[in-house]
Design an enzyme around this catalytic site. Structure first.
Site, PDB file in Angstrom:
ATOM      1  N   TYR A 155      24.321  11.201  31.109  1.00 36.47           N
ATOM      2  CA  TYR A 155      23.841  12.569  30.903  1.00 36.47           C
ATOM      3  C   TYR A 155      22.369  12.475  30.516  1.00 36.47           C
ATOM      4  O   TYR A 155      22.039  12.209  29.364  1.00 36.47           O
ATOM      5  CB  TYR A 155      24.669  13.212  29.802  1.00 36.47           C
ATOM      6  CG  TYR A 155      24.692  14.729  29.801  1.00 36.47           C
ATOM      7  CD1 TYR A 155      23.727  15.479  30.462  1.00 36.47           C
ATOM      8  CD2 TYR A 155      25.695  15.414  29.118  1.00 36.47           C
ATOM      9  CE1 TYR A 155      23.764  16.854  30.456  1.00 36.47           C
ATOM     10  CE2 TYR A 155      25.754  16.795  29.105  1.00 36.47           C
ATOM     11  CZ  TYR A 155      24.781  17.509  29.767  1.00 36.47           C
ATOM     12  OH  TYR A 155      24.815  18.883  29.745  1.00 36.47           O
ATOM     13  N   LYS A 202      20.088  17.056  33.081  1.00 31.84           N
ATOM     14  CA  LYS A 202      19.958  18.379  32.465  1.00 31.84           C
ATOM     15  C   LYS A 202      18.615  18.946  32.884  1.00 31.84           C
ATOM     16  O   LYS A 202      17.567  18.345  32.624  1.00 31.84           O
ATOM     17  CB  LYS A 202      20.044  18.252  30.946  1.00 31.84           C
ATOM     18  CG  LYS A 202      19.841  19.538  30.190  1.00 31.84           C
ATOM     19  CD  LYS A 202      20.907  20.576  30.478  1.00 31.84           C
ATOM     20  CE  LYS A 202      22.124  20.344  29.611  1.00 31.84           C
ATOM     21  NZ  LYS A 202      23.179  21.359  29.882  1.00 31.84           N
ATOM     22  N   ASP A 230      21.824  20.224  36.446  1.00 30.31           N
ATOM     23  CA  ASP A 230      22.357  21.388  35.726  1.00 30.31           C
ATOM     24  C   ASP A 230      21.220  22.157  35.088  1.00 30.31           C
ATOM     25  O   ASP A 230      20.787  21.846  33.978  1.00 30.31           O
ATOM     26  CB  ASP A 230      23.341  20.924  34.642  1.00 30.31           C
ATOM     27  CG  ASP A 230      23.767  22.064  33.735  1.00 30.31           C
ATOM     28  OD1 ASP A 230      23.604  23.238  34.130  1.00 30.31           O
ATOM     29  OD2 ASP A 230      24.280  21.795  32.629  1.00 30.31           O
ATOM     30  N   PRO A 231      20.712  23.178  35.792  1.00 32.38           N
ATOM     31  CA  PRO A 231      19.630  23.976  35.194  1.00 32.38           C
ATOM     32  C   PRO A 231      20.127  25.046  34.230  1.00 32.38           C
ATOM     33  O   PRO A 231      19.336  25.896  33.808  1.00 32.38           O
ATOM     34  CB  PRO A 231      18.948  24.591  36.421  1.00 32.38           C
ATOM     35  CG  PRO A 231      19.972  24.598  37.495  1.00 32.38           C
ATOM     36  CD  PRO A 231      21.005  23.565  37.172  1.00 32.38           C
ATOM     37  N   ASN A 232      21.404  25.033  33.890  1.00 30.52           N
ATOM     38  CA  ASN A 232      21.939  25.962  32.876  1.00 30.52           C
ATOM     39  C   ASN A 232      21.599  27.422  33.181  1.00 30.52           C
ATOM     40  O   ASN A 232      21.181  28.177  32.294  1.00 30.52           O
ATOM     41  CB  ASN A 232      21.411  25.624  31.484  1.00 30.52           C
ATOM     42  CG  ASN A 232      22.271  24.578  30.773  1.00 30.52           C
ATOM     43  OD1 ASN A 232      21.761  23.581  30.291  1.00 30.52           O
ATOM     44  ND2 ASN A 232      23.564  24.788  30.727  1.00 30.52           N
ATOM     45  N   ASN A 278      30.070  25.543  33.653  1.00 26.02           N
ATOM     46  CA  ASN A 278      30.658  25.682  32.326  1.00 26.02           C
ATOM     47  C   ASN A 278      30.074  26.913  31.648  1.00 26.02           C
ATOM     48  O   ASN A 278      30.174  27.057  30.450  1.00 26.02           O
ATOM     49  CB  ASN A 278      30.372  24.455  31.461  1.00 26.02           C
ATOM     50  CG  ASN A 278      28.922  24.396  31.048  1.00 26.02           C
ATOM     51  OD1 ASN A 278      28.085  24.112  31.878  1.00 26.02           O
ATOM     52  ND2 ASN A 278      28.601  24.681  29.792  1.00 26.02           N
ATOM     53  N   HIS A 329      33.010  19.381  30.356  1.00 27.30           N
ATOM     54  CA  HIS A 329      31.723  19.711  29.742  1.00 27.30           C
ATOM     55  C   HIS A 329      31.628  19.089  28.352  1.00 27.30           C
ATOM     56  O   HIS A 329      32.639  18.782  27.740  1.00 27.30           O
ATOM     57  CB  HIS A 329      31.623  21.243  29.669  1.00 27.30           C
ATOM     58  CG  HIS A 329      30.536  21.750  28.771  1.00 27.30           C
ATOM     59  ND1 HIS A 329      30.786  22.273  27.504  1.00 27.30           N
ATOM     60  CD2 HIS A 329      29.203  21.826  28.949  1.00 27.30           C
ATOM     61  CE1 HIS A 329      29.648  22.658  26.962  1.00 27.30           C
ATOM     62  NE2 HIS A 329      28.677  22.404  27.807  1.00 27.30           N
ATOM     63  N   SER A 330      30.418  18.952  27.874  1.00 28.02           N
ATOM     64  CA  SER A 330      30.214  18.403  26.532  1.00 28.02           C
ATOM     65  C   SER A 330      29.046  19.073  25.842  1.00 28.02           C
ATOM     66  O   SER A 330      28.088  19.501  26.485  1.00 28.02           O
ATOM     67  CB  SER A 330      29.952  16.897  26.652  1.00 28.02           C
ATOM     68  OG  SER A 330      29.047  16.429  25.678  1.00 28.02           O
ATOM     69  N   ASN A 331      29.177  19.219  24.529  1.00 30.03           N
ATOM     70  CA  ASN A 331      28.033  19.468  23.651  1.00 30.03           C
ATOM     71  C   ASN A 331      27.830  18.214  22.804  1.00 30.03           C
ATOM     72  O   ASN A 331      28.635  17.287  22.881  1.00 30.03           O
ATOM     73  CB  ASN A 331      28.313  20.664  22.726  1.00 30.03           C
ATOM     74  CG  ASN A 331      28.295  21.992  23.456  1.00 30.03           C
ATOM     75  OD1 ASN A 331      29.317  22.655  23.557  1.00 30.03           O
ATOM     76  ND2 ASN A 331      27.140  22.371  23.964  1.00 30.03           N
ATOM     77  N   HIS A 358      27.750  13.763  25.554  1.00 26.55           N
ATOM     78  CA  HIS A 358      26.471  13.517  24.876  1.00 26.55           C
ATOM     79  C   HIS A 358      26.540  12.252  24.013  1.00 26.55           C
ATOM     80  O   HIS A 358      25.575  11.943  23.314  1.00 26.55           O
ATOM     81  CB  HIS A 358      26.117  14.693  23.953  1.00 26.55           C
ATOM     82  CG  HIS A 358      25.660  15.945  24.647  1.00 26.55           C
ATOM     83  ND1 HIS A 358      26.455  16.649  25.508  1.00 26.55           N
ATOM     84  CD2 HIS A 358      24.479  16.624  24.578  1.00 26.55           C
ATOM     85  CE1 HIS A 358      25.785  17.723  25.951  1.00 26.55           C
ATOM     86  NE2 HIS A 358      24.590  17.724  25.407  1.00 26.55           N
TER      87      HIS A 358
END
Lengths: 433, 433
Positions: A155, A202, A230-232, A278, A329-331, A358
């Site tokens: 990541y 990210k 992943d541009p969120n 996500n 998904h992860s935080n 992460h």
């Protein structure tokens, strides 16, 4: 159930005697994303559910004030429950969090992430207890292993070398990553240390043309690793349309280019590769519209906000039925979450993509044995051994991390506020590009 | 999982040591339906899964040759499994039944009822063992009770007084039910004996105008009981359209008026009341089209062919997400199935309608304690007490019922063939009306 039956059975079945929620803070590097930059401390909550026969089930969730408030409101209502009674758990957390009586529908159509998150936080601890009682690892209780190990992905983050304000600890040893060469170096270290076989960048930080150049550098350095970006939700539909031809043959999937389910439905009409999310499908109430729009081909599940590990399995079941791939998904998180993710990942037949974590970005731990408990091999993890989650609390570490929570001054994650320390005119409104 | 972990854990965890499948036949009354009439013997299979520490988990399923063949092909492959490992159960039964390697998708899009039925037969026995190991009733293992009791409905049938050929046992004591007064009398006895609060008429037997007159007679005799009619797909779309206005205010829901999902979608366009099914949406692979057509408002779940009790809960989860009500379907069955239905029914929040059961039509039992194990109060049941399903085999009864299977001569249910004994020109093609 006749009363005498309940009484006869209750004598020898463990009940919840105490529930503790401890907020913690751990060191987090200055990782960049569409909203801003990670603050020096990541917040989490550690949940302990103790039975009257002395077992402790563990959970880990968010540490913001809203989550902590919900967990605190709910925890007292769980005392007396059989740890198998997750239906009562749902009902009681629902009542505590919403103030409304539970009538069989835990999640309203629009989804209620805060409610589902509170349910999930306790549910993991309840399941940990169930597996301890059954004397088996949690993945076994959840239906048994369909694979030997759970694959995770590298990541990658654009990042600063150090936090703007001195957080009282030395800077991380990853250094700056603000150009393509630095991102490639970051990846090399991460792939070397962990063996990851997939790479996720990210994004949404820089102009997408720049970020695609980073992807091209990664493709050159790692010709066989599947790549993701992943541009969120940082791009508009039109930007995504312009970029789409450049992803052909480059990406495994495209994650959350845009910021709403309707927009994802628009992108899906012209997308030449699977769309993952996500962000736009984050509750069961979003599934009907997701299916109707055929907006998403991969859902990144997350037991923290989908309502727990059984809910994650339910989501995977939907995925099989509707032909939607499942990943995770992860935080920023510690080992209780990593153990839970790994246990449930062992049981999901259609876990089709390496999961996000992460974990490589963290340096602290709250579980006994520390970070050595989790040894990645070829980018994948087997769950900790032993009954249940297989992890126990390191109480000294818990105390340290709680002290950090008390003193760090952060009570709600705010990456935009942190970014304004570097760029006072920072605006995190989306789409940025 | 590292090998030493598996070894360390396997020492004290029970494993499947033996699996037995015993075909049985029990007395069944001459009940009429769209296909024909029940034969004098109903076939079932009794599944025993025994662990190496001497526990026995029970299941009950169909007794036709196809089911028995599938169960026999699969049973040996289950030896050695941890009874928690339902994923391995699914994979091994899949491989045994289909001859194809399992790749994470148990049920092909078109659905495979025979495969799901074989899985479900063993899964109940595995769950019975899991709950025994945990020391809790099965409903508790399945997430805990959301109600005190599970409501069932009075299941009415037009019927003959006796079977055409002498089956070697006396005729049932319900007598003939071929007109409205006899149906009302049947209902009065059933409601009086069991306290049922809902009424379902098995239809598709006579001209629908006649059957609606039966409903009207029932409405008059039972002004407050919700009524349902189930012609088992015996009507055409046009017949259903003609009849629809007459159901307004009369029915709780209309079950399977037509015989395919596409036709149900047609009926849904003009239906003024909820449509229920246990015929057109019978596998997860049917759910996407069901949702797309908005064809069904109530799914009558059935753990026997949906793949087990966890699958039944998964189906109920879909129901919550897509706004589809859940009830439960029944075939002629004995107490192991009734216990399983009741346990899972205790755990489903959106079990919105009283469940079907043929139980009042049976006189024999295979469980210890016999039919006294199941005492309906106000039409509802609490699950048997004790860990697991809460029922044990009466081995003498099992032996008797198995002997009946051996000697009865029936190997595959064929209601049409039985009907041709009364009416040699009988044609069961649908739609009949």
């Amino acid at each position: 159930m006749p009363n005498q039956t309940a009484a006869a059975l209750s004598v020898r079945r463990p009940r919840v005697a105490d529930v503790r929620v401890t907020p913690i803070a751990f060191r987090d590097p200055p990782l960049l994303n569409v909203v801003g930059v990670h603050e020096p401390w990541a917040l989490r909550s550690i949940i302990e559910v103790e039975t009257d026969d002395g077992r402790i089930g563990l959970g880990e969730s968010y540490g913001d004030l809203e989550t902590l408030g919900n967990l605190d409101k709910a925890k007292g209502r769980l005392v007396g429950l059989d740890p198998h009674d997750t239906n009562a758990l749902v009902a009681r957390v629902h009542e505590a969090v919403t103030g409304q009586p539970f009538i069989g529908q835990p999640f309203p159509a629009a989804g209620d992430k805060a409610l589902a998150s509170a349910i999930g936080a306790f549910e993991v601890a309840f399941l940990d207890l169930q597996a301890q009682i059954a004397g088996c690892p949690l993945y076994q209780l959840l239906g048994g292993a369909v694979r030997d190990r759970v694959a995770y992905s590298a990541y990658l983050f654009y990042k600063f070398a150090r936090h703007k304000d001195d957080p009282g600890y030395p800077p991380d040893d990853w250094g700056e990553a603000l150009d393509h060469a630095q991102i490639v170096d970051q990846t090399k270290r991460m792939v070397n240390d962990y063996g990851f076989g997939s790479i996720k960048l990210k994004a949404g930080v820089f102009d997408p043309d720049f970020e695609i150049e980073s992807l091209r550098a990664l493709r050159k350095a790692f010709p066989n690793h599947p790549l993701r970006i992943d541009p969120n939700g940082g791009w508009s539909v039109e930007t995504t349309r312009r970029l789409m031809p450049r992803f052909d043959g480059l990406l495994e999937y495209l994650e959350d280019p845009v910021n709403s389910l309707d927009e994802m439905g628009e992108v899906a009409k012209f997308s030449t590769l699977p769309l993952a999310t996500n962000m736009v499908t984050v509750a069961f109430g979003h599934v009907p519209k997701t299916v109707r729009l055929n907006a998403v081909q991969v859902i990144l599940s997350d037991h923290h906000y989908w309502g727990g590990l059984r809910a994650t399995q339910a989501l995977a079941h939907y995925g099989r039925t509707f032909g939607i791939g499942i990943s995770m998904h992860s935080n920023s998180h510690l080992g209780i979450s990593l153990a839970a993710m790994t246990h449930v990942g062992m049981t999901i037949p259609n876990l089709a993509y390496a999961c996000d974590t992460h974990y490589p970005w963290q340096v602290e731990e709250v579980v006994d044995g520390g970070r050595e408990m989790f040894r990645f091999e070829a980018g994948s993890l087997s769950p900790p051994s032993g009954p249940g989650l297989g992890v126990k609390l390191d109480r000294s570490a818990l105390s340290t991390l709680h002290h950090q929570y008390v003193t760090c001054g952060i009570r709600k994650r705010d990456d935009a506020k942190e970014m304004r320390k570097y760029r006072p005119d920072w605006n995190s409104a989306r789409p940025r590009f």
